[in-house]
Design an enzyme around this catalytic site. Sequence first.
Site, PDB file in Angstrom:
ATOM      1  NE  ARG A 225      -0.457  -0.088   4.727  1.00  0.00           N
ATOM      2  CZ  ARG A 225      -1.123   0.444   5.637  1.00  0.00           C
ATOM      3  NH1 ARG A 225      -2.306   0.916   5.683  1.00  0.00           N
ATOM      4  NH2 ARG A 225      -0.650   0.920   6.818  1.00  0.00           N
ATOM      5  NE  ARG A 413      -2.219   3.862   1.289  1.00  0.00           N
ATOM      6  CZ  ARG A 413      -1.915   3.969   2.572  1.00  0.00           C
ATOM      7  NH1 ARG A 413      -2.658   4.061   3.409  1.00  0.00           N
ATOM      8  NH2 ARG A 413      -0.647   3.732   2.717  1.00  0.00           N
TER       9      ARG A 413
HETATM   10  P1  AMO Z   1      -1.008  11.207   5.227  1.00  0.00           P
HETATM   11  O1  AMO Z   1       0.510  11.344   5.319  1.00  0.00           O
HETATM   12  O2  AMO Z   1      -1.787  10.128   6.056  1.00  0.00           O
HETATM   13  O3  AMO Z   1      -1.576  12.726   5.670  1.00  0.00           O
HETATM   14  O4  AMO Z   1      -1.593  10.874   3.686  1.00  0.00           O
HETATM   15  C1  AMO Z   1      -2.747  11.075   3.555  1.00  0.00           C
HETATM   16  C2  AMO Z   1      -3.387   9.797   2.515  1.00  0.00           C
HETATM   17  O5  AMO Z   1      -2.481   9.915   1.425  1.00  0.00           O
HETATM   18  C3  AMO Z   1      -2.160   8.396   0.997  1.00  0.00           C
HETATM   19  N1  AMO Z   1      -0.877   7.935   1.280  1.00  0.00           N
HETATM   20  C4  AMO Z   1      -0.299   7.124   0.309  1.00  0.00           C
HETATM   21  N2  AMO Z   1      -0.783   6.333  -0.604  1.00  0.00           N
HETATM   22  C5  AMO Z   1       0.221   5.656  -1.046  1.00  0.00           C
HETATM   23  N3  AMO Z   1       1.659   5.408  -0.892  1.00  0.00           N
HETATM   24  C6  AMO Z   1       1.965   6.336   0.338  1.00  0.00           C
HETATM   25  N4  AMO Z   1       3.315   6.137   0.358  1.00  0.00           N
HETATM   26  C7  AMO Z   1       1.277   6.952   0.974  1.00  0.00           C
HETATM   27  N5  AMO Z   1       1.357   7.968   1.934  1.00  0.00           N
HETATM   28  C8  AMO Z   1      -0.067   8.637   2.154  1.00  0.00           C
HETATM   29  C9  AMO Z   1      -3.186   7.446   2.155  1.00  0.00           C
HETATM   30  C10 AMO Z   1      -3.172   8.514   3.198  1.00  0.00           C
HETATM   31  O6  AMO Z   1      -4.320   8.259   3.876  1.00  0.00           O
HETATM   32  N6  AMO Z   1      -0.970  16.157   5.247  1.00  0.00           N
HETATM   33  C11 AMO Z   1      -1.687  15.077   5.700  1.00  0.00           C
HETATM   34  C12 AMO Z   1      -3.071  15.157   5.317  1.00  0.00           C
HETATM   35  C13 AMO Z   1      -3.987  16.300   6.164  1.00  0.00           C
HETATM   36  O7  AMO Z   1      -3.767  16.293   7.218  1.00  0.00           O
HETATM   37  O8  AMO Z   1      -4.599  17.144   5.385  1.00  0.00           O
HETATM   38  C14 AMO Z   1      -1.230  13.651   5.015  1.00  0.00           C
HETATM   39  O9  AMO Z   1      -0.554  13.766   4.000  1.00  0.00           O
HETATM   40  O10 AMO Z   1      -4.271   7.341   1.749  1.00  0.00           O
END
Ligand code: AMO
Length: 439
Positions: A225, A413
């Site tokens: 993921r 996702r």
């Molecule tokens: P966060 O880091 O939880 O929050 O990221 C938000 C959503 O982005 C997706 N996501 C990813 N999908 C794929 N690969 C990754 N490496 C990855 N990292 C994150 C997920 C996750 O739930 N700034 C905050 C948001 C906010 O508070 O507004 C943030 O980035 O679906």
Amino acid sequence: MVPLPRERTYSRDLPLKKGEKVRVAGHLQDYRALGSLSFAVIRDRHGLFQVTLKKGVTPDPLFELLGKTSRESVVAFEGQVAENPKAKIGAEVLAETGEVLSAAEAPLPLGVIDKVGAELDTRLNHRFLDLRKRANQEVFELRAALAEGLRASFRELGFLEVETPKILKQGAEGGATLFSLDYFGGRAYLAQSPQLYKQMLMATDIERVYEIAPAFRAEPSDTLRHLTEFTSVDAEMAYLDGPETLWTTIEELLCRTLEHTRKTLTASQHPLAGSLPQPKRPFPRVTFGKAMEMLGKPSSEADFGTEDEKTLGDLVAKEHGAEMYFITEFPTSLKRSTFYAMHQDDHPEKTNYFDLDFRGQEIISGGQREHRIDRLTSQIREAGLDPANFTGYLEPFRYGMPPHGGFALGLDRLTAKLAQLPNVREARLFPRDRFRLEP
Ligand code: AMO
């Protein structure tokens, strides 16, 4: 020579053109040479159709040419459309002329019609061949329809679409996952999130913004993921009275988006149209503490992992009959509670931060931000950071910043979960991860 098919007829229109002369083109999926009657199975963007080569109608050299043309070459034909009750679409083209527009080498590095699934790595290495499979195209049609649905829904809810820089001087989500790059001899970073900018925009009178853009994370973990480049659907809204308003906005956004997507896909008779969920509102709200309790985790354990998320998904589905649910009130002590999260006034050990999980996986995270500059500055210090490095971020808070909050949704996702794909990489055309930088 058939000229490049200017007025090309697609497979789906052939039944309407019986008796007419047409030009058709596509990939040669199969060829069966049976002497005076031979059959070519051609695939275009709408599906399969048959081109029949018939002695007396088709010149001999075309039989010879097709006989030595390898599968998956690009071919074009001209001929009359004839009724054929045996063909799936009830019609075929009787070839009068034809040519090979581009020959495919043999053998193919990846089978296009093989029933046995290839390894994902092999598929991704030859993604252009992988995407000749209809089922794989359907994922990206779903993804495009989702993006369209999100844009329409955000607009209906009064959010303005914005674009913020992806080359930054500072990270937002913590240093560990920052990609750095050489910027004219200095150092710059790829944006992990538009976080600081969407908050900055809350100090204007725009009040509600959203962005659908790439986000970059140097994720060292090799999971099903995590990507190093993903599409973040970010939203931020001002004059927020508390996290409940964010939750209802997310419910509204997701339900509208799924409805828009369903309409788009139904119009094109897409096979995934019928499988889109229709979540009931309100989505369950499970506090972080309650989630830990449901998982039977001792309170000393700070966070939960992928397996816990899955278990929680099953438990919530059993208890509430819901696939989408909020996990609320993330503890202040949690590593992923960022410095900009608002802590609860009466329970400073808890934040107004939350996740939204769908079928046992986090797809959204967000919360109410701290908009009071004195508290924000101390929270930066408490996080072990130096406020002097955040002068640019802090400035808008000095000149009238309304209470605000927002969230980010991972489009990859969401697509993967809706299409029931086990690996998030399958929901991206050309995924990037720790080990993959091409194609
Ligand atoms: P966060 O880091 O939880 O929050 O990221 C938000 C959503 O982005 C997706 N996501 C990813 N999908 C794929 N690969 C990754 N490496 C990855 N990292 C994150 C997920 C996750 O739930 N700034 C905050 C948001 C906010 O508070 O507004 C943030 O980035 O679906």
